[in-house]
Design a protein around this motif. Structure first.
Motif, PDB file in Angstrom:
ATOM      1  N   SER A  76       0.853  -1.185   0.000  1.00 10.36           N
ATOM      2  CA  SER A  76       0.000   0.000   0.000  1.00 10.36           C
ATOM      3  C   SER A  76       0.888   1.234   0.000  1.00 10.36           C
ATOM      4  N   ALA A  77       0.439   2.293  -0.646  1.00  9.56           N
ATOM      5  CA  ALA A  77       1.148   3.565  -0.654  1.00  9.56           C
ATOM      6  C   ALA A  77       0.150   4.680  -0.372  1.00  9.56           C
ATOM      7  N   GLY A  78       0.622   5.728   0.263  1.00  6.12           N
ATOM      8  CA  GLY A  78      -0.244   6.848   0.619  1.00  6.12           C
ATOM      9  C   GLY A  78       0.090   7.359   1.994  1.00  6.12           C
ATOM     10  N   GLY A  79      -0.908   7.864   2.685  1.00  6.09           N
ATOM     11  CA  GLY A  79      -0.662   8.424   4.000  1.00  6.09           C
ATOM     12  C   GLY A  79      -0.886   7.470   5.138  1.00  6.09           C
ATOM     13  N   ALA A  80      -1.622   6.368   4.866  1.00  3.04           N
ATOM     14  CA  ALA A  80      -1.928   5.409   5.922  1.00  3.04           C
ATOM     15  C   ALA A  80      -2.274   4.075   5.287  1.00  3.04           C
ATOM     16  N   ALA A  81      -2.076   3.001   6.058  1.00  2.99           N
ATOM     17  CA  ALA A  81      -2.401   1.658   5.556  1.00  2.99           C
ATOM     18  C   ALA A  81      -2.620   0.728   6.733  1.00  2.99           C
ATOM     19  N   ALA A  82      -3.537  -0.214   6.563  1.00  5.64           N
ATOM     20  CA  ALA A  82      -3.739  -1.272   7.545  1.00  5.64           C
ATOM     21  C   ALA A  82      -2.831  -2.437   7.172  1.00  5.64           C
ATOM     22  N   ALA A  83      -1.982  -2.870   8.101  1.00  8.14           N
ATOM     23  CA  ALA A  83      -0.970  -3.878   7.763  1.00  8.14           C
ATOM     24  C   ALA A  83      -0.892  -5.020   8.751  1.00  8.14           C
ATOM     25  N   GLY A  84      -1.580  -4.942   9.876  1.00 11.60           N
ATOM     26  CA  GLY A  84      -1.525  -6.020  10.845  1.00 11.60           C
ATOM     27  C   GLY A  84      -0.307  -5.960  11.742  1.00 11.60           C
ATOM     28  N   LEU A  85      -0.018  -7.085  12.391  1.00 15.62           N
ATOM     29  CA  LEU A  85       1.037  -7.132  13.412  1.00 15.62           C
ATOM     30  C   LEU A  85       2.404  -7.482  12.857  1.00 15.62           C
ATOM     31  N   GLN A  86       2.494  -7.775  11.566  1.00 17.32           N
ATOM     32  CA  GLN A  86       3.822  -7.979  10.983  1.00 17.32           C
ATOM     33  C   GLN A  86       3.846  -7.253   9.655  1.00 17.32           C
ATOM     34  N   ALA A  87       4.661  -6.195   9.623  1.00 18.10           N
ATOM     35  CA  ALA A  87       4.613  -5.274   8.498  1.00 18.10           C
ATOM     36  C   ALA A  87       5.957  -4.574   8.346  1.00 18.10           C
ATOM     37  N   GLU A  88       6.137  -4.018   7.156  1.00 16.22           N
ATOM     38  CA  GLU A  88       7.313  -3.206   6.849  1.00 16.22           C
ATOM     39  C   GLU A  88       6.832  -1.854   6.348  1.00 16.22           C
ATOM     40  N   ALA A  89       7.475  -0.788   6.801  1.00 17.77           N
ATOM     41  CA  ALA A  89       7.128   0.556   6.352  1.00 17.77           C
ATOM     42  C   ALA A  89       8.393   1.297   5.957  1.00 17.77           C
ATOM     43  N   LEU A  90       8.318   2.002   4.828  1.00 13.29           N
ATOM     44  CA  LEU A  90       9.422   2.837   4.366  1.00 13.29           C
ATOM     45  C   LEU A  90       8.853   4.218   4.089  1.00 13.29           C
ATOM     46  N   ALA A  91       9.266   5.186   4.898  1.00 16.46           N
ATOM     47  CA  ALA A  91       8.720   6.541   4.802  1.00 16.46           C
ATOM     48  C   ALA A  91       9.826   7.525   4.458  1.00 16.46           C
TER      49      ALA A  91
END
Length: 528
Positions: free
Chosen positions: A388-403
């Motif tokens: 997902s890309a944008g300002g917010a995303a639902a990803a659960g308890l195991q996720a990766e984020a690059l901001a």
């Protein structure tokens, strides 16, 4: 095998490797040694030389135990103890892999000396499973004014054709011979014409320091679980033993630090003029591999970030060692340097003060200014699933984020940042606080009593801002800001916590990419 992670099931990590001998048992969990051989990565950790292997730095499994406790009687010594932390290397003459260490305890020392006067020894194996425990090779005896583990770093072959080896001591053997040692930690150098079968001779102390990254903190005894690295990718000095060298050591948490750093891994940037010469600090100032052990003082305002941090919170990442290169040593020849450490024990009440794990692997390099850089190894991207890309995303308890956060965040009065594991008002917040010069990780709404903090790097000259890379794994959060300032922080989200979102970036060209992640290590320990 059972993973046995403490606490409720939804807090159990499935990306970090957390076998029960690390996650739910007390005791020491140093990375006792690490090695890459034939494309397979080997880590020995925790409660003795427990062995984990991986072909991809993502999926780990248990392997045959390393060197074990045996009764030793060399030169009058009497010992029956687990081996202490040490190193793994290969003999270039025949490719044999050898583990080097000392016994952690003894009742009688060598040649009538003190009970702790015991030799550095090698035990070798052709396959990293059949160790010659019954016939160690003893390199040299070590006698100090007090018992200490003298954790050795991996030997290296220098330009004069000799092998060199650093041991971890304190700086008071020739002075006060007492603790606390005002001189702090010391590394002592040995030399031999060959790794095995040679006559090792003591060169002497080559570096001594009591400093920590905080001006009020002091190291008052030996360095712990040292690592010695050179020839890192990007070294502007070209690598090799005369290039940029890093000495990693653990400060505090083992009775040796005052005011810093809860046992976490620090590093010095050093150089050495010629083989056997003293080590000289001539690069960026002392730094931390990980800032998860540092808390922000209540009421701390702007100014020097060093005055705003308390270095006595729970550990973040510690006892780290490197692998990744097939080379015999990690100083003389360029190659990949991947660092793996121990996270925990957790400060969360929900985990009962346990919940340790093997850290996610980080690849090390140097900037053009010889600044230490680190990133999550790209192999971890194999776990990426829905994006997902944008300002917010639902990803659960195991996720990766690059901001990405633009330099305009530095002029904003409010901090820019990320909210993780958000569910209503409960969340963990990463903030870039340019006004205070800090990166903060606030998990107080999710069970971690103290807000963690570290220095905010300068905005990147190329991108004009900051990157924030995060991997969320149930109770474990690992953060790397602009490939410089990193954290391991524990949090206790609810089972339904999910959302990741940008905050404080209204009207700014910030960006966020989020991936849901597959499991690398299912809770039941079955194969992936």
């Amino acid at each position: 095998m059972s993973f046995g992670f403490p606490g409720p099931p939804h807090l159990r990590p499935t990306i970090h490797y957390a076998p029960s001998f690390v996650s739910s048992r007390g005791g020491w969990h140093d990375i006792a040694a690490a090695l890459t051989l034939g494309g397979v990565h080997h880590v020995f950790q925790g409660e003795g030389w427990n062995h984990a292997v991986s072909a991809d730095l993502v999926h780990w499994r248990a392997a045959p135990h390393g060197p074990k406790a045996v009764r030793e009687s060399y030169a009058g010594m009497a010992s029956f103890s687990e081996p202490c932390s040490g190193f793994l290397t290969r003999d270039p003459r025949d490719g044999t892999v050898c583990a080097g260490f000392r016994q952690c305890a003894s009742t009688r020392g060598v040649a009538g000396g003190a009970p702790w006067d015991v030799p550095l020894e090698l035990r070798c194996a052709s396959d990293l499973s059949s160790w010659n425990d019954a016939s160690p090779e003893y390199l040299f005896n070590v006698s100090w004014y007090r018992p200490l583990p003298y954790d050795p770093a991996r030997p290296w072959l220098d330009t004069d054709g000799n092998w060199y080896l650093l041991l971890s001591m304190d700086g008071c053997n020739a002075t006060t011979r007492a603790l606390p040692c005002a001189a702090g930690g010391q590394v002592v150098l040995w030399r031999s014409a060959s790794l095995r079968g040679g006559a090792w001779e003591e060169v002497g102390p080559v570096f001594t320091s009591s400093r920590t990254v905080l001006p009020a903190g002091r190291l008052t005894r030996e360095f712990v679980t040292i690592e010695w690295l050179g020839s890192l990718q990007g070294d502007p000095r070209g690598g090799g033993p005369r290039g940029t060298l890093l000495l990693l050591n653990n400060v505090g948490g083992n009775g040796g630090g005052e005011g810093c750093c809860a046992g976490s891994t620090a590093y010095f940037t050093l150089s050495q003029r010629e083989p056997g010469a003293p080590l000289v600090e001539d690069g960026p100032p002392q730094g931390m591999i990980d800032w998860g052990a540092f808390a922000v003082k209540e009421g701390a305002s702007g100014g020097d970030w060093r005055q705003m941090l308390d270095g006595t919170a729970s550990r973040g990442l510690s006892m780290a060692r490197a692998l990744g290169s097939e080379q015999i040593d990690h100083v003389s020849v360029p190659g990949r340097r991947v660092l793996i450490g121990w996270t925990g024990p957790s400060p969360l009440a929900a985990l009962g003060g346990e919940g340790s794990a093997q850290s996610l692997p980080r690849e090390l390099s140097l900037s053009a200014r010889r600044q230490l850089l680190q990133r999550f190894v790209p192999e971890l991207q194999a776990l990426r699933r829905a994006h997902s890309a944008g300002g917010a995303a639902a990803a659960g308890l195991q996720a990766e984020a690059l901001a990405f956060f633009p330099a305009a965040c530095g002029a904003a009065r409010a901090a820019c940042g990320l909210e993780l594991l958000r569910e209503g008002s409960r969340k963990t917040v990463i903030a870039l606080e340019a006004q205070r010069g800090l990166v903060t990780v606030d998990a107080t709404a999710q069970g971690n009593a103290r807000v963690r903090g570290g220095p905010l790097p300068p905005a990147d000259e190329t991108t004009g801002g900051w990157s924030v890379h995060v991997i969320v794994d149930h109770c474990l959060i690992e953060v790397i800001v602009s490939n410089i300032t990193a954290f391991v922080v524990y949090a206790a989200p609810s089972p339904n916590a999910s959302e990741i979102a940008l905050v404080g970036v209204e009207g700014m060209p910030a960006s966020l990419d989020v991936w849901q992640l597959a499991s690398a290590h299912p809770i039941d320990g079955s194969a992936v």
